[in-house]
Write an enzyme that holds these catalytic residues in place. Structure first.
Site, PDB file in Angstrom:
ATOM      1  N   HIS A 259      -2.783  -0.349   3.872  1.00 19.25           N
ATOM      2  CA  HIS A 259      -3.407   0.710   4.653  1.00 19.25           C
ATOM      3  C   HIS A 259      -2.410   1.542   5.438  1.00 19.25           C
ATOM      4  O   HIS A 259      -2.806   2.465   6.148  1.00 19.25           O
ATOM      5  CB  HIS A 259      -4.414   0.092   5.627  1.00 19.25           C
ATOM      6  CG  HIS A 259      -3.796  -0.868   6.608  1.00 19.25           C
ATOM      7  ND1 HIS A 259      -3.151  -2.011   6.198  1.00 19.25           N
ATOM      8  CD2 HIS A 259      -3.707  -0.841   7.955  1.00 19.25           C
ATOM      9  CE1 HIS A 259      -2.706  -2.656   7.275  1.00 19.25           C
ATOM     10  NE2 HIS A 259      -3.019  -1.970   8.337  1.00 19.25           N
ATOM     11  N   CYS A 260      -1.109   1.231   5.341  1.00 22.67           N
ATOM     12  CA  CYS A 260      -0.112   1.926   6.170  1.00 22.67           C
ATOM     13  C   CYS A 260       0.962   2.634   5.355  1.00 22.67           C
ATOM     14  O   CYS A 260       1.099   3.849   5.411  1.00 22.67           O
ATOM     15  CB  CYS A 260       0.554   0.929   7.133  1.00 22.67           C
ATOM     16  SG  CYS A 260      -0.525   0.344   8.449  1.00 22.67           S
ATOM     17  N   ILE A 261       1.773   1.873   4.622  1.00 24.37           N
ATOM     18  CA  ILE A 261       2.982   2.426   4.016  1.00 24.37           C
ATOM     19  C   ILE A 261       2.702   3.560   3.035  1.00 24.37           C
ATOM     20  O   ILE A 261       3.384   4.587   3.063  1.00 24.37           O
ATOM     21  CB  ILE A 261       3.800   1.316   3.322  1.00 24.37           C
ATOM     22  CG1 ILE A 261       4.125   0.205   4.323  1.00 24.37           C
ATOM     23  CG2 ILE A 261       5.098   1.885   2.760  1.00 24.37           C
ATOM     24  CD1 ILE A 261       4.879   0.673   5.550  1.00 24.37           C
ATOM     25  N   ASP A 264       0.516   6.441   5.913  1.00 20.91           N
ATOM     26  CA  ASP A 264       0.937   6.949   7.222  1.00 20.91           C
ATOM     27  C   ASP A 264       2.065   7.969   7.165  1.00 20.91           C
ATOM     28  O   ASP A 264       2.002   8.996   7.857  1.00 20.91           O
ATOM     29  CB  ASP A 264       1.334   5.788   8.141  1.00 20.91           C
ATOM     30  CG  ASP A 264       0.162   4.890   8.477  1.00 20.91           C
ATOM     31  OD1 ASP A 264      -0.955   5.160   7.986  1.00 20.91           O
ATOM     32  OD2 ASP A 264       0.344   3.914   9.226  1.00 20.91           O
TER      33      ASP A 264
END
Length: 420
Positions: A259-261, A264
């Site tokens: 959900h990030c790399i 974001d």
């Protein structure tokens, strides 16, 4: 009914936050638009990896309750927004979940309330998107209510760092807003770090993941030319990380997920282009490299089969591990999906095994689950280790395989083994 905190969004971010607040004795109300999620939690069932059913039951005994009734938010002293922010079709952040949550809060905003956004987004969201909506009713941020941003730092499956012992960054609309947010988190988080303001706190989160994104891209690109030059990159990294200063080890893989790399850094790149008119070249290059890793894995798989005088078309390729990180069931943005899709496009017969995923439909219904792992490994023309779950005895599986492609650098050297 009053609550110390209402948490909007009861997923991988909101639920661990609710757990720690409950443990500290705070009255916690959970709000989610999914009736299924709310009913499950009120019946003691967890739907995220890091919390068990027993954890949910302990939260319930401490007073935690979930609801879909937005009116109950008005009785909370603090409201924390923990909804997802995926990418939109144009590569920017999809703020519709945040906008929906903020509109719901605005309808129930009370004087003196503290509102905190935790959802990852681009710099300026708290001030430019959240604040105007909350102020439409006449209350003013920094005067009538407090407003702050605090980036979530949840790492699903991390058994060392959780919501309590991971330092919490907070940045408020005003110094008083920062103080209010710091006081709130200080009740159940060990360390609170004050940022200068909301934009600094928003950007801190993006910097953390952009740093990882770029360094992963660096080693992914090195993996390609090290293979062509006959250099063992895994040995190179092992040697380099013995330096006690100035180096942090990152490792190559079949792509980036979660959900990030993969998401974001694009918020930051999108914001730079939209507001300043020029590219964030490091991020865009890193995205290009990391996004092409599944295609590179397919190319390597084709070459491995060619060495055994086999074509990829018609060959059975078994994928081990289809989640985005080891030892959890979370499949968000898993590189196993484009890997399977590209193998299928080239005519391979793709199967999978994952101890945490009993049904995998992300790549369509063409990918069947192997129930007998050892038999599946023996029967496949090529086995690819995509995610190294603790349940896998990699060396034993590699010894039984016709050919074994290790994308995680964990298998011992052997005639059947090739590594990324």
């Amino acid at each position: 009914m009053t609550a110390d905190v209402a948490i909007i969004g009861l997923g991988y971010v909101g639920l661990p936050l609710a757990q720690e607040a409950s443990r500290a004795g705070l009255g916690v109300l959970g709000y989610d638009i999914s009736q299924r999620v709310v009913d499950g939690l009120n019946e003691g069932r967890s739907h995220v990896d890091d919390l068990s059913d027993d954890d949910i039951e302990q939260m319930r005994q401490a007073g935690f309750r979930a609801t879909t009734d937005a009116a109950e938010i008005g009785g909370a002293k603090t409201v924390v927004i923990c909804v997802p922010t995926p990418l939109s079709e144009d590569g920017g952040p999809d703020l519709r979940p945040v906008e929906s949550a903020v509109a719901t809060i605005a309808e129930n905003l009370q004087p003196g309330m503290l509102v905190i956004l935790e959802s990852t987004t681009y710099p300026g969201t708290t001030d430019e998107v959240v604040r105007p909506v909350l102020e439409k009713g006449g209350l003013v941020a920094g005067t009538d209510f407090h407003l702050a941003f605090s980036p979530e730092r949840i790492d699903p499956g991390n058994e060392t760092f959780g919501a309590k012992n991971t330092p919490k960054v907070v940045g408020g609309h005003s110094p008083a807003c920062t103080d209010a947010a710091a006081a709130f988190y200080g009740r159940f988080v060990d360390t609170v770090v004050r940022a200068k303001g909301t934009r600094e706190a928003e950007t801190a989160k993006l910097l953390e993941n952009t740093y990882r994104h770029i360094n992963i891209a660096l080693v992914n690109e090195m993996a390609r030319f090290c293979h062509d030059l006959g250099i063992d990159l895994w040995d190179v990294i092992a040697a380099a990380k013995t330096k006690p200063f100035g180096f942090q080890a990152f490792y190559p893989g079949p792509g980036v997920g979660g959900h990030c790399i993969p998401i974001d850094p694009n918020y930051l790149s999108y914001n730079v282009r939209a507001k300043l008119g020029y590219p964030f070249r490091f991020v865009e290059l890193a995205q290009e490299i990391n996004a092409t890793m599944p295609a590179y894995i397919v190319q390597r798989a084709q070459n491995i089969l060619n060495e055994d005088a086999k074509a990829l078309k018609g060959a059975t390729v078994l994928l081990l591990g289809v989640t985005y990180k080891p030892n959890i069931a979370d499949q968000r943005e898993s590189p196993a999906v484009p890997l399977a899709q590209q193998l299928l496009a080239k005519g391979a017969v793709v199967t999978y095994h994952d101890p945490h995923v009993t049904e995998w439909t992300a790549a369509g219904d063409q990918v069947q689950r192997v129930e007998d792992l050892e038999q599946g490994v023996r029967e496949a023309d090529l086995t690819i280790l995509v995610q190294n779950h603790r349940e896998y005895d990699v060396d034993a599986l590699a010894s039984q395989a016709v050919a074994f492609f290790d994308t995680r650098g964990v298998a011992a050297d052997g005639e059947k083994v090739q590594r990324l």
